[in-house]
Design a protein around this motif. Sequence first.
Motif, PDB file in Angstrom:
ATOM      1  N   ALA A   1      24.218  17.174 -21.829  1.00 51.32           N
ATOM      2  CA  ALA A   1      24.836  16.061 -21.110  1.00 51.32           C
ATOM      3  C   ALA A   1      25.003  16.401 -19.636  1.00 51.32           C
ATOM      4  N   ILE A   2      24.510  15.530 -18.774  1.00 48.57           N
ATOM      5  CA  ILE A   2      24.616  15.764 -17.342  1.00 48.57           C
ATOM      6  C   ILE A   2      26.074  15.625 -16.904  1.00 48.57           C
ATOM      7  N   GLY A   3      26.515  16.532 -16.056  1.00 43.78           N
ATOM      8  CA  GLY A   3      27.867  16.469 -15.520  1.00 43.78           C
ATOM      9  C   GLY A   3      28.971  16.932 -16.443  1.00 43.78           C
TER      10      GLY A   3
ATOM     11  N   LYS B   1       8.236  -4.404 -22.625  1.00 40.61           N
ATOM     12  CA  LYS B   1       6.869  -4.932 -22.685  1.00 40.61           C
ATOM     13  C   LYS B   1       6.462  -5.687 -21.421  1.00 40.61           C
ATOM     14  N   PRO B   2       7.359  -6.503 -20.820  1.00 46.16           N
ATOM     15  CA  PRO B   2       6.969  -7.170 -19.572  1.00 46.16           C
ATOM     16  C   PRO B   2       6.698  -6.191 -18.437  1.00 46.16           C
ATOM     17  N   ILE B   3       7.417  -5.080 -18.439  1.00 47.51           N
ATOM     18  CA  ILE B   3       7.201  -4.067 -17.398  1.00 47.51           C
ATOM     19  C   ILE B   3       5.820  -3.445 -17.584  1.00 47.51           C
ATOM     20  N   ARG B   4       5.458  -3.158 -18.821  1.00 49.66           N
ATOM     21  CA  ARG B   4       4.132  -2.602 -19.094  1.00 49.66           C
ATOM     22  C   ARG B   4       3.045  -3.570 -18.625  1.00 49.66           C
ATOM     23  N   ALA B   5       3.254  -4.857 -18.881  1.00 55.44           N
ATOM     24  CA  ALA B   5       2.262  -5.849 -18.476  1.00 55.44           C
ATOM     25  C   ALA B   5       2.102  -5.868 -16.955  1.00 55.44           C
ATOM     26  N   GLU B   6       3.212  -5.749 -16.242  1.00 54.07           N
ATOM     27  CA  GLU B   6       3.150  -5.754 -14.785  1.00 54.07           C
ATOM     28  C   GLU B   6       2.499  -4.481 -14.249  1.00 54.07           C
ATOM     29  N   LEU B   7       2.795  -3.353 -14.858  1.00 60.29           N
ATOM     30  CA  LEU B   7       2.163  -2.107 -14.452  1.00 60.29           C
ATOM     31  C   LEU B   7       0.647  -2.191 -14.613  1.00 60.29           C
ATOM     32  N   ASP B   8       0.221  -2.739 -15.742  1.00 56.37           N
ATOM     33  CA  ASP B   8      -1.211  -2.900 -15.984  1.00 56.37           C
ATOM     34  C   ASP B   8      -1.826  -3.845 -14.955  1.00 56.37           C
ATOM     35  N   LYS B   9      -1.102  -4.907 -14.640  1.00 60.83           N
ATOM     36  CA  LYS B   9      -1.574  -5.890 -13.659  1.00 60.83           C
ATOM     37  C   LYS B   9      -1.743  -5.245 -12.287  1.00 60.83           C
ATOM     38  N   GLN B  10      -0.796  -4.371 -11.926  1.00 64.94           N
ATOM     39  CA  GLN B  10      -0.830  -3.722 -10.624  1.00 64.94           C
ATOM     40  C   GLN B  10      -1.765  -2.510 -10.589  1.00 64.94           C
ATOM     41  N   GLY B  11      -2.223  -2.077 -11.757  1.00 67.18           N
ATOM     42  CA  GLY B  11      -3.073  -0.898 -11.817  1.00 67.18           C
ATOM     43  C   GLY B  11      -2.308   0.384 -11.575  1.00 67.18           C
ATOM     44  N   LEU B  12      -1.051   0.425 -12.064  1.00 66.50           N
ATOM     45  CA  LEU B  12      -0.203   1.599 -11.897  1.00 66.50           C
ATOM     46  C   LEU B  12       0.031   2.301 -13.224  1.00 66.50           C
ATOM     47  N   LYS B  13      -0.070   3.616 -13.217  1.00 66.08           N
ATOM     48  CA  LYS B  13       0.309   4.404 -14.376  1.00 66.08           C
ATOM     49  C   LYS B  13       1.802   4.718 -14.268  1.00 66.08           C
ATOM     50  N   CYS B  14       2.345   5.365 -15.276  1.00 64.59           N
ATOM     51  CA  CYS B  14       3.771   5.646 -15.176  1.00 64.59           C
ATOM     52  C   CYS B  14       4.181   6.896 -15.947  1.00 64.59           C
ATOM     53  N   THR B  15       5.290   7.438 -15.491  1.00 65.58           N
ATOM     54  CA  THR B  15       6.031   8.459 -16.212  1.00 65.58           C
ATOM     55  C   THR B  15       7.448   7.900 -16.338  1.00 65.58           C
ATOM     56  N   ALA B  16       8.334   8.626 -17.009  1.00 64.56           N
ATOM     57  CA  ALA B  16       9.698   8.127 -17.171  1.00 64.56           C
ATOM     58  C   ALA B  16      10.681   9.280 -17.101  1.00 64.56           C
ATOM     59  N   VAL B  17      11.942   8.915 -16.847  1.00 68.22           N
ATOM     60  CA  VAL B  17      13.008   9.911 -16.781  1.00 68.22           C
ATOM     61  C   VAL B  17      14.207   9.389 -17.549  1.00 68.22           C
ATOM     62  N   THR B  18      14.880  10.287 -18.279  1.00 66.41           N
ATOM     63  CA  THR B  18      16.091   9.914 -18.995  1.00 66.41           C
ATOM     64  C   THR B  18      17.071  11.077 -18.983  1.00 66.41           C
ATOM     65  N   ILE B  19      18.287  10.811 -19.470  1.00 67.57           N
ATOM     66  CA  ILE B  19      19.338  11.827 -19.509  1.00 67.57           C
ATOM     67  C   ILE B  19      20.090  11.747 -20.824  1.00 67.57           C
ATOM     68  N   LEU B  20      20.963  12.704 -21.051  1.00 63.04           N
ATOM     69  CA  LEU B  20      21.921  12.653 -22.149  1.00 63.04           C
ATOM     70  C   LEU B  20      23.321  12.533 -21.557  1.00 63.04           C
ATOM     71  N   THR B  21      24.218  11.942 -22.335  1.00 67.15           N
ATOM     72  CA  THR B  21      25.600  11.761 -21.901  1.00 67.15           C
ATOM     73  C   THR B  21      26.542  12.525 -22.825  1.00 67.15           C
TER      74      THR B  21
ATOM     75  N   ALA C   1      21.948  12.266 -30.154  1.00 70.39           N
ATOM     76  CA  ALA C   1      20.998  12.715 -29.131  1.00 70.39           C
ATOM     77  C   ALA C   1      19.571  12.548 -29.628  1.00 70.39           C
ATOM     78  N   VAL C   2      19.350  12.938 -30.870  1.00 67.74           N
ATOM     79  CA  VAL C   2      18.015  12.793 -31.471  1.00 67.74           C
ATOM     80  C   VAL C   2      17.616  11.322 -31.521  1.00 67.74           C
ATOM     81  N   GLU C   3      18.538  10.485 -31.965  1.00 69.40           N
ATOM     82  CA  GLU C   3      18.252   9.054 -32.083  1.00 69.40           C
ATOM     83  C   GLU C   3      17.969   8.428 -30.728  1.00 69.40           C
TER      84      GLU C   3
END
Length: 276
Positions: free
Chosen positions: A104-106, A42-62, A78-80
């Motif tokens: 899973a990467i690697g 939530k603090p990151i979202r607040a800062e993004l809004d403050k800076q006027g930046l949109k966002c995307t995200a990246v994740t992986i499986l292990t 994996a679903v969870e």
Amino acid sequence: MNLLLWTGGVTAEHFPLLGKLKAAGFDGVELPIFGGTPAEYKPIRAELDKQGLKCTAVTILTKDTNAVSPDAAVRQKAVEWLKNVIEINHVLGCETLCGPYHSAIGEFTGAGPTDDEKKRSADVLRQAAEFAKQANLMLAIEYLNRFECYLLTTAKAAVELVKMVDHPNFRTMYDTFHAHIEEKDQASAIRTVAPVVAHVHISENDRGTPGTGQVHWDEAFKALKEIKYDGWLTIEAFGRALPDLAAATKVWRDLFPSPEDVYTRGAAFIRSKWGK
């Protein structure tokens, strides 16, 4: 700009960087999500809004959350995990969740993907896509090169997986680095993913500053324009600042003068190419 150049987990210490990226002309940032709970973002979202930046995200499986595992309990993890990431994306207001979370990467078997593994992955991803629909989030699966995974390594295979999942909130993405290794030419690969592409990574063949290596950039940008792509053009580069990330991405030497070089020259390079 993908923040993996600096960190595997954004915190308040990175907030000044967000301001620098905004000042450099970026419209948004791509955040790595490798852990945490929705509330912690939530603090990151607040800062993004403050800076006027949109966002995307990246994740992986292990290995413990491998969607192609023959163990049903591992696939459920994996679903969870993906549901948790989607909830985090919702908090952040992300438009797209990209990454190679098809397996899973690697992790390798010494052979190519089996039909059963493809089906297992599609089943997990279909459940994730249905959850993403509730969050108004697009899932953009990433195919990697054959040295990083074995399930998904070409544009053709990525399109086939999208068809198997068969969900409106599940598409694929295009990464110039992986395509540089695996495809015969950039334009053909881009045309292959054209009907289902939802995201693009701009990444040089050595993971350094875009425009300083061997990727056929004119060919790539021309093809993206031809298919009328109108989504994110996200710079992805890796350095040695984080030992664990450097080890994971096999970065043993400096690929650019500084991170500032990557994002300032990289942004100018994209704008010059896209403006042609």
